[in-house]
Design a protein around this motif. Sequence first.
Motif, short mmCIF file in Angstrom:
data_model
loop_
_atom_site.label_atom_id
_atom_site.label_comp_id
_atom_site.label_asym_id
_atom_site.label_seq_id
_atom_site.Cartn_x
_atom_site.Cartn_y
_atom_site.Cartn_z
N ARG A 101 -64.04 -58.78 -52.64
CA ARG A 101 -64.03 -60.39 -52.90
C ARG A 101 -65.26 -61.07 -52.80
O ARG A 101 -65.44 -62.04 -53.32
CB ARG A 101 -62.99 -60.79 -51.74
CG ARG A 101 -61.74 -60.33 -52.33
CD ARG A 101 -60.44 -61.06 -51.45
NE ARG A 101 -58.93 -60.70 -51.56
CZ ARG A 101 -58.52 -60.91 -52.82
NH1 ARG A 101 -59.07 -61.98 -53.60
NH2 ARG A 101 -57.39 -60.53 -52.75
N ALA A 102 -66.12 -60.67 -51.83
CA ALA A 102 -67.68 -61.34 -51.68
C ALA A 102 -68.35 -61.36 -53.03
O ALA A 102 -69.39 -62.03 -53.00
CB ALA A 102 -68.30 -60.78 -50.42
N MET A 103 -68.10 -60.22 -53.77
CA MET A 103 -68.91 -60.11 -54.85
C MET A 103 -68.08 -60.97 -56.24
O MET A 103 -68.82 -60.84 -57.27
CB MET A 103 -69.04 -58.68 -55.34
CG MET A 103 -69.61 -57.86 -54.42
SD MET A 103 -69.98 -56.06 -54.79
CE MET A 103 -70.99 -56.26 -56.34
N ARG A 104 -67.32 -61.43 -56.04
CA ARG A 104 -66.78 -62.51 -57.16
C ARG A 104 -67.58 -63.74 -57.31
O ARG A 104 -68.34 -64.08 -56.38
CB ARG A 104 -65.29 -62.94 -56.84
CG ARG A 104 -64.34 -61.92 -56.90
CD ARG A 104 -62.88 -62.41 -56.40
NE ARG A 104 -62.47 -63.73 -57.37
CZ ARG A 104 -62.01 -63.32 -58.48
NH1 ARG A 104 -61.56 -61.98 -58.98
NH2 ARG A 104 -61.72 -64.42 -59.51
N ALA A 109 -71.06 -67.17 -51.14
CA ALA A 109 -72.33 -66.51 -50.81
C ALA A 109 -72.95 -66.50 -52.16
O ALA A 109 -74.33 -66.08 -52.19
CB ALA A 109 -72.26 -65.47 -49.92
N SER A 110 -72.51 -66.45 -53.38
CA SER A 110 -73.19 -66.06 -54.53
C SER A 110 -73.73 -64.65 -54.49
O SER A 110 -74.73 -64.42 -55.08
CB SER A 110 -74.02 -66.96 -55.07
OG SER A 110 -73.34 -68.19 -55.15
N ARG A 165 -81.00 -68.28 -60.40
CA ARG A 165 -79.84 -68.29 -59.59
C ARG A 165 -79.89 -67.54 -58.44
O ARG A 165 -79.24 -67.93 -57.10
CB ARG A 165 -78.74 -67.79 -60.58
CG ARG A 165 -78.27 -68.89 -61.67
CD ARG A 165 -77.04 -68.66 -62.42
NE ARG A 165 -77.02 -67.17 -63.18
CZ ARG A 165 -77.24 -67.05 -64.27
NH1 ARG A 165 -77.74 -68.09 -64.95
NH2 ARG A 165 -77.40 -65.85 -64.86
N GLY A 166 -80.27 -66.23 -58.47
CA GLY A 166 -80.56 -65.50 -57.17
C GLY A 166 -81.08 -65.98 -56.43
O GLY A 166 -80.96 -65.93 -55.03
N GLN A 170 -80.12 -67.10 -52.27
CA GLN A 170 -80.57 -66.73 -51.13
C GLN A 170 -81.26 -67.83 -50.26
O GLN A 170 -81.01 -67.87 -49.18
CB GLN A 170 -81.77 -65.68 -51.53
CG GLN A 170 -81.55 -64.26 -52.07
CD GLN A 170 -82.56 -63.58 -52.30
OE1 GLN A 170 -83.34 -63.08 -51.56
NE2 GLN A 170 -82.86 -63.27 -53.72
N SER A 171 -81.92 -68.92 -51.12
CA SER A 171 -82.05 -70.15 -50.35
C SER A 171 -81.03 -70.68 -49.72
O SER A 171 -81.25 -71.02 -48.55
CB SER A 171 -82.88 -70.96 -51.42
OG SER A 171 -82.87 -72.32 -50.80
#
Length: 353
Positions: A101-104, A109-110, A165-166, A170-171
């Motif tokens: 689910r965290a990867m959706r 957290a993107s 976007r990545g 992270q930012s």
Amino acid sequence: MTSDVTANQVPACEGAPVIGPPAAQHVAELGWGMWASAAVQAAAQLGLADAVDDKPITVEELATAVGADASALTRLMRALVSFGIFRQEGPGRYSHSEASRAMRSDAPASLTDIMLTGGSWGWAMWGKLAESVRSGKCAFQETYGKDLFTYFHEDDNAAGEQCLRGYAAQSQAMNPGVVKALDLSGVATFCDVGGGHGSLVRSLLEGNPHVNAVLYDRPHAIDAALPELREGGSLGDRCELVIGDCFERVPAADVHLIRQVLHMWEDDACNTVLRNCVEAGHSGGRVVLLEQLVADPPETPWDALMDLHMLLVMGGWERTADEYRVMFERAGMEFTGVTPTGTPLRLIEGRIP
């Protein structure tokens, strides 16, 4: 009671053959870890997490949804399940775990954007590490004949947008620590030099309602700035979006922030940018770098790995606190010290005389 994430956290190579004593086994499993990384990257590239809803799904349905071969996808899902990424409900049937689910794409957290930051070019560059260590040269420049951001602009806009976007994701994860550590009391305006989409600007404006901001970057970044900074409102009215090149000039401000930018460049290029900040600042003005530091020996593997990443992708490097002190003094500033943020980034600060 533990969540299914903590219950299913396993080392990347658990179950691997024992080939020697602990020291040898440790090295071997670090090497084999690339297989686990590739499985996670593939899951992100295929968009598997977005293709699974609240109900279990068959591998055939999942393969149709993501455009994959069902037999090969079964093999990938088997690996992901072994790490606690998805659950297996029965033969060929899968459902979400907390980790999947965290990867959706709609997860806070993107995470998938972070996993895809490097793209295929990132994998290729790490395969050239030995070559770069032999030559001392940047693998990306040697491979493509141009720097990373020129490549994004001229050859692969989509990869550039994915990378931004990545970086923004992270930012965003580190911003709370930065906002807490950065003192902006008495500051009227700060400028985020090379601030990308404006993730840090947004967080700092939210945390400092008395401050105005300038988001300064090249056209592709400013054009994609966060909507709340581009539009009128509580944040947009306090943020000026400015297109430009920090090697040529920098907008005026009381504080100039430069986040994870100087580590991409050699010293002379960094000196040009810092001198531009001095010219745009005022007596007593501050320049604050948000960078990792590297030491001998390194404090963490992440510091050392990021240093190698800079060698491969940008031709820059992570620096020590003393190297930044010399850099500030060369640019005509007083080095005032380093402040931890509770993240890999430190606030490295200089003051204009």
